[in-house]
Write an enzyme that holds these catalytic residues in place. Structure first.
Site, PDB file in Angstrom:
ATOM      1  N   GLU D  60       0.807  -1.217   0.000  1.00 32.70           N
ATOM      2  CA  GLU D  60       0.000   0.000   0.000  1.00 32.70           C
ATOM      3  C   GLU D  60       0.839   1.265   0.000  1.00 32.70           C
ATOM      4  O   GLU D  60       0.478   2.264  -0.627  1.00 32.70           O
ATOM      5  CB  GLU D  60      -0.961   0.012   1.190  1.00 32.70           C
ATOM      6  CG  GLU D  60      -2.150  -0.941   1.032  1.00 32.70           C
ATOM      7  CD  GLU D  60      -1.817  -2.399   1.292  1.00 32.70           C
ATOM      8  OE1 GLU D  60      -0.682  -2.699   1.705  1.00 32.70           O
ATOM      9  OE2 GLU D  60      -2.690  -3.258   1.081  1.00 32.70           O
ATOM     10  N   HIS D 129     -11.442  -5.795   8.635  1.00 25.81           N
ATOM     11  CA  HIS D 129     -12.162  -5.582   7.380  1.00 25.81           C
ATOM     12  C   HIS D 129     -13.441  -4.804   7.657  1.00 25.81           C
ATOM     13  O   HIS D 129     -14.443  -4.972   6.988  1.00 25.81           O
ATOM     14  CB  HIS D 129     -12.501  -6.909   6.690  1.00 25.81           C
ATOM     15  CG  HIS D 129     -11.315  -7.743   6.309  1.00 25.81           C
ATOM     16  ND1 HIS D 129     -10.621  -8.497   7.207  1.00 25.81           N
ATOM     17  CD2 HIS D 129     -10.694  -7.922   5.113  1.00 25.81           C
ATOM     18  CE1 HIS D 129      -9.618  -9.130   6.590  1.00 25.81           C
ATOM     19  NE2 HIS D 129      -9.635  -8.799   5.327  1.00 25.81           N
TER      20      HIS D 129
HETATM   21  C1  LIG Z   1      -1.762  -4.903   4.019  1.00 29.01           C
HETATM   22  C2  LIG Z   1      -2.806  -5.768   3.390  1.00 29.01           C
HETATM   23  N1  LIG Z   1      -3.234  -5.499   2.159  1.00 29.01           N
HETATM   24  C3  LIG Z   1      -4.169  -6.260   1.579  1.00 29.01           C
HETATM   25  C4  LIG Z   1      -4.717  -7.326   2.224  1.00 29.01           C
HETATM   26  C5  LIG Z   1      -5.780  -8.204   1.561  1.00 29.01           C
HETATM   27  N2  LIG Z   1      -5.204  -9.525   1.273  1.00 29.01           N
HETATM   28  C6  LIG Z   1      -5.345 -10.543   2.134  1.00 29.01           C
HETATM   29  S1  LIG Z   1      -4.475 -11.895   1.659  1.00 29.01           S
HETATM   30  C7  LIG Z   1      -3.918 -11.115   0.267  1.00 29.01           C
HETATM   31  C8  LIG Z   1      -3.028 -11.842  -0.677  1.00 29.01           C
HETATM   32  C9  LIG Z   1      -1.844 -12.429   0.000  1.00 29.01           C
HETATM   33  O1  LIG Z   1      -1.069 -13.111  -0.922  1.00 29.01           O
HETATM   34  P1  LIG Z   1       0.220 -13.903  -0.466  1.00 29.01           P
HETATM   35  O2  LIG Z   1       1.014 -13.041   0.450  1.00 29.01           O
HETATM   36  O3  LIG Z   1       0.902 -14.417  -1.658  1.00 29.01           O
HETATM   37  O4  LIG Z   1      -0.340 -15.096   0.426  1.00 29.01           O
HETATM   38  P2  LIG Z   1      -1.324 -16.256  -0.033  1.00 29.01           P
HETATM   39  O5  LIG Z   1      -2.696 -15.799   0.311  1.00 29.01           O
HETATM   40  O6  LIG Z   1      -1.138 -16.468  -1.487  1.00 29.01           O
HETATM   41  O7  LIG Z   1      -0.918 -17.428   0.762  1.00 29.01           O
HETATM   42  C10 LIG Z   1      -4.418  -9.831   0.195  1.00 29.01           C
HETATM   43  C11 LIG Z   1      -4.134  -8.889  -0.899  1.00 29.01           C
HETATM   44  C12 LIG Z   1      -4.256  -7.560   3.526  1.00 29.01           C
HETATM   45  N3  LIG Z   1      -4.737  -8.564   4.275  1.00 29.01           N
HETATM   46  N4  LIG Z   1      -3.306  -6.777   4.075  1.00 29.01           N
END
Ligand SMILES: Cc1ncc(C[n+]2csc(CCOP(=O)(O)OP(=O)(O)O)c2C)c(N)n1
Ligand SMILES: Cc1ncc(C[n+]2csc(CCOP(=O)(O)OP(=O)(O)O)c2C)c(N)n1
Ligand SMILES: [Mg+2]
Ligand SMILES: [Mg+2]
Lengths: 344, 327, 344, 327
Positions: D60, D129
């Protein structure tokens, strides 16, 4: 500088012989059992969400080998864990009781993670040093460095596990946390579970490199990429990293190449951004349970009867946890005022 | 009792705290060999060693994130943010993490840590070395925000903050560091978090102020006293949790109130105090609830004429008091 | 993957021949002149602060070769600059008029950077695309990636310069900015001026590695370490990076190994954390002006008379800028309400 | 006029804006192939291409920092923060950078960009959220903060925000996305930033609310109308700059005021509204200035009983109205 382990495994089985890794036959059977427990528990939670008994589900399916391989390299009760939301199998493997874990999905008052305050899969289990988790991605990374700093300062040889996705490696928290840990050579293992997606964003839009672990060199710590679908390869890599950390030689960044078999969460529809063929291929080629099963058979450690028996045993655990947890009371509204400050 | 500056009071308290409790450590940019840009930790590195006096990388998110981990694991970190203006990169770790750890874990985990941040203007610090940040952080349940104005309170509140089991943002007004001196007992003592103080008793109206503005207010109060205007001055000392009873009882006594702070007014901390009074002391009020604050510009300009223009001072406070008294 | 340029130069002079870099004799003399202008201007500002005519001074002394070498690789008027506070010589070199630059030290109303609102050395010069600077370290890094993205999107071949210290490379802004730039291959050059200190914190407490540029590999962009005291070596490296960016081949991270001859700023007393011997050694061995002078003499490009003449010319420019700027009006208090929003 | 949901209104306006002005682009996590986690940008990638529909890394700070650079260099980025809860890592880039660029450069540079952030609770989003973040950002001079409550206002204010030459934080209440429907003209039109609206005329007291709370308030107002209590409902629509005149004239007419928001009260946005009234409308007030807000806990719990407990709703608003009316 990055080390690559078991990535080109041609075998449908596993790349190492467990005996050479110092694991007994029982250990390996236990690992399979824990993986299966992770899978069946996860599937149950998925159902609970569909039934409307939970508002949310997020799955670790596909990542169980990496979690179990990691979990067994640590010493539960002594070491610390700051896991991320897909690490269900890891929590089960280090000994969090299934019944207590299940409370989170039902948001029950006696949920040991948050008393039902947080969404499911926001872990926390004080008796085993599983630190309270939040939703913002990667905030746990510098925190884990701080936890490890405290161990080092007190001269304790505990090691801290912290995990995150490859998407999480894009955040400043990753950078600042790894940098601090490397400077102070604190005993922490940074575990990147690279499943190729951050929700819908594929890893090549997340970074212009192949491996998150290649960033380790930029902090001055070892980086290892390992086949995350191979529980023994992961165990080997983790064990070495944990031992190194315990000897006071500092942190390691371990990247497990893994897969996400399900959509990102129950709120996600992954048909929008990946093909059904991809999922089928992942299921066919990448399911860590299939590979572990093949290994057990190949090594003569188990037969069909054993697998059936284990399946039954696991389902009993899952059923018991579900029934018990569902029967527990919901939080009371007025208790929501508690625990804002220690003194009020 | 020895006379100390605010700076000395903080230095000595931190020192004594580190002597008294080995869980306490200090960390931040330049806190080591340099002893901090304001010299708050001068001499610490030599005495306590670099494991407990940590010169961190230039990374505020990391400083707070790492400190949270330390706090989770039994240490009592005192993290210095070099200037409050640079606390913003750590906003997420403070607001989403430190402040919520107890709540989100249903009381299973806690995060006892102190974040020290020098704030405030009048030192030619311009847009990025003059900010007041209490407006942001006082909104956050789970966080405590302390803003002492005198050497005594700085010492007592700092020791209370270090011992507190919750995260505390400890705001130190830079302009008071060397300027404001006062009696401070030797050794460690506490001023309770959450308790304000009537600094000057009066009858005609109440002024609520903290930081450098408290001292300007006291000066203005002296001046108007010559004309028979009796001003009660309240120093909240802790901004969250706020000593609402003290404020309300003063306002109920005087029936008029002026709130002074140097941060801009819109959603500045004075808004909450005013709102509290407009609700809880409405029937006692004899005049509008007044605020005298910094102007609605993004921050304090550097050049002398505009820096001076920005800051409330004894003259503008005096004028506001006279206006309100005449209402 | 990191490239190392001119780091082991045994010479007291410079490592490359300017002709081979496509530079004329006049170019090299001009580079020296600009370096000297940077130095003398900086020294003047130091004096102004001591005299109480400015509240603040922050010095670029020691870093002029890196700045001049960089500046000449860009096209003023077309390219964009997001420089950091020590980049005075770079600003002079790309053509910001000395008189206008001097207004910042006097915080005059017509200061083109901020109208006297910001501390000195918080650059900004719209006519030459020098972006408005702030104090928070490294915030300019992702911004520069965004600037470059806009150029790329519009199909323009402008390149963006952005600089920061090695301390600034510890911040999340560095990580997130470089990562974005590498993914999108945008035309930006990340220039890390590594002078070994972040105020008092030596580089080895800032990171557990030798070179910031080694981090480039972790983002998927080239990383180059260059002797920042050698204006020609820096020019060579920058020129290659700028050309590559202009051709659409993406960003580069260039680390200039340089020195800070003065304390961090007028608010700092560096005797608290480094020895006087260190300063003496730096002055004797690392002054970029000394090395450039040696090169000019060695190559027969200048003689003592020329150096004297240049010195005189530069001092006239500095004196003129000082006198003129001091005579300009201060901002009016009431104007401090302006420019909060476009419409009020 | 077509009837649209808030979500459709935002989707269509963004789409039309990108058609109308090629400087406009959208960026954020999952805005591409997935079309955003709430599907606000569904179909954009296919139509506008990946150069103008950027799936960013999960970062972000970087999203906002990069967007600032784009804005400095002639683009009009609309950056999506997936949930307002995750805007905090970008706090520094928003507060210290975007909001100050015009001021710090004395008007030489500007930063025209929109940050869209879905906020608010009632969707089982728990602590991370469900957050409301206007309390933090409305304090910041240089930033504009917009919080539409209806499809019409969402469309008109979004187009106004994109065209605005200042950075705008555009807050979209998640619960209204699909629930609230209304008439929205086809094509681009503007609702002016900084202008509120009397949504319901009344005589006995004024309620000020926005987001989902506006709709709950309207329901409560209907109910009490049956008992002859006439409620005027004011929707500020823009929170900064606030339409102070509109609020003051309503309060001067009704003499009583209740402010409702779901964010916690202490230093929540209601504090500023209350403070404004306590100062500027003091002589017209016939009762205390009341606030009905979320409780003073760090965030909304997940489980149903406690989520319900957290949120003001038509019942609690009705009760607060009746109390105030009876004062
Ligand atoms: C700071 C932040 N931005 C956005 C989100 C929304 N969000 C939750 S999980 C995720 C994707 C995470 O991807 P990754 O780190 O590759 O982990 P995975 O879910 O693939 O195991 C997002 C964008 C969040 N939880 N925190
Ligand atoms: C975010 C932030 N934290 C702290 C500071 C205070 N500060 C100003 S310059 C500086 C050191 C910078 O060191 P480096 O990046 O190496 O650049 P150098 O000054 O050595 O050229 C610090 C800590 C700041 N300006 N911004
Ligand atoms: Mg992933
Ligand atoms: Mg440096």
């Amino acid at each position: 500088m990055t080390e690559y382990v078991a990535l080109d495994a041609q075998t449908k089985s596993l790349a190492f012989d467990h005996r050479e890794l110092g694991l007994s036959d029982d250990d390996v059977r236990r690992m399979y059992e824990l993986m299966l427990l992770g899978r069946r528990f996860d599937e149950r939670c998925e159902i609970l969400q569909r039934q409307g008994k939970a508002h949310f589900h997020i799955s670790g399916q596909g990542q169980e080998a990496a979690q179990i391989g990691a979990a067994l390299a640590f010493i539960p009760g002594k070491d610390w864990f700051h896991p991320y939301y897909r690490d269900l199998a890891l929590l089960l493997a280090i000994g969090v009781p299934p019944r207590e874990l299940m409370l989170g999905w039902f948001a029950r008052a006696n949920d040991p993670a948050s008393g039902g305050r947080q969404m499911p899969a926001h872990w926390g289990y004080r008796p085993l040093n599983v630190v309270t988790a939040s939703s913002p991605v990667s905030t746990q990374i510098p925190q884990a460095a701080g936890i490890a700093y405290a161990h080092k300062l007190r001269g304790e040889d505990a090691v801290t596990y912290v995990s995150f996705g490859e998407g999480g490696a894009s955040k400043g928290d990753f950078h600042e946390g790894l940098n601090f840990a490397a400077i102070h050579k604190v005993p922490v293992i940074f575990v990147c579970m690279n499943n190729g997606y951050a929700i819908s964003v594929s890893a090549n839009k997340q970074m212009a490199i192949e491996n998150v672990a290649d960033r380790a060199a930029g902090y001055g710590m070892p980086g290892v990429v390992v086949d995350g679908q191979d529980m023994l390869a992961v165990y080997k890599v983790m064990k070495e990293a944990v031992d190194r950390a315990r000897r006071g030689e500092g942190p390691t960044l371990v990247e497990c190449k893994t897969v996400r078999l399900k959509a990102h969460s129950s709120d996600d529809d992954d048909r929008l951004y990946r093909s059904r063929e991809e999922i089928q291929r992942l299921r066919a080629e990448k399911d860590p349970l299939v590979r572990a099963r093949a290994y057990l058979l190949e090594q003569g450690l188990a037969d069909d009867a054993w697998f059936e028996e284990i399946e039954k045993k696991i389902m009993e655990i899952v059923n018991d946890a579900t029934d018990w947890a569902e029967a527990q009371p919901l939080p009371r509204p007025e208790d929501a005022m508690k625990h804002v400050y220690w003194d009020r | 009792m020895p006379v100390k500056s605010v700076l000395e009071a903080i230095h000595d308290t931190l020192w004594n705290a580190m002597e008294a409790d080995e869980r306490v450590l200090v960390m931040g940019e330049d806190v080591g060999a340099k002893g901090g840009v304001f010299r708050v930790t001068a001499g610490f590195l030599e005495h306590f060693g670099e494991e407990r006096v940590i010169d961190t990388p230039l990374a505020e998110l990391g400083i707070v994130g790492v400190a949270i981990g330390m706090a989770l694991n039994g240490l009592l970190p005192v993290a210095e943010i070099q200037f409050a203006d640079f606390i913003h990169p750590a906003f997420d770790q403070i607001v989403n993490e430190a402040a919520r750890i107890r709540y989100r874990s249903n009381g299973n985990w806690e995060c006892p840590m102190v974040i020290r941040a020098p704030y405030g203007g009048g030192i030619h610090g311009a847009l990025y070395h003059s900010q007041s940040v209490e407006g942001f952080f006082t909104h956050v349940p789970g966080l405590k925000v302390v803003a002492p104005s005198t050497p005594y309170d700085a010492a007592g509140l700092l020791w209370a903050s270090i011992q507190d089991r919750d995260p505390v943002l400890f705001l130190e007004h830079k302009k008071t560091y060397r300027l404001i001196k006062g009696d401070v007992p030797d050794g460690l003592f506490t001023v309770p978090i959450g308790k304000g103080q009537v600094v000057r008793e009066g009858e005609d109206l109440t002024v609520i102020a903290y930081g450098m503005m408290l001292h300007h207010t006291l000066e203005a109060a002296e001046r108007v006293a010559l004309d028979g205007i009796s001003v009660e001055v309240v120093d909240p000392r802790t901004l969250r949790p706020l000593d609402e009873d003290l404020i309300l009882s003063s306002v109920k006594k005087t029936s008029k109130v002026l709130i002074v702070h140097e941060d801009n007014g819109f959603m500045g901390f004075g808004a909450e105090i005013a709102a509290l009074i407009a609700d809880q002391a409405f029937e006692w009020l004899d005049g509008p609830v007044k605020r005298l604050c910094g102007p609605e510009v993004p921050a304090m300009p550097y050049n002398d004429p505009q820096e001076h223009w920005f800051l409330p001072n004894p003259d503008t406070i005096e004028a506001a008091i006279r206006d309100l008294a005449a209402y």
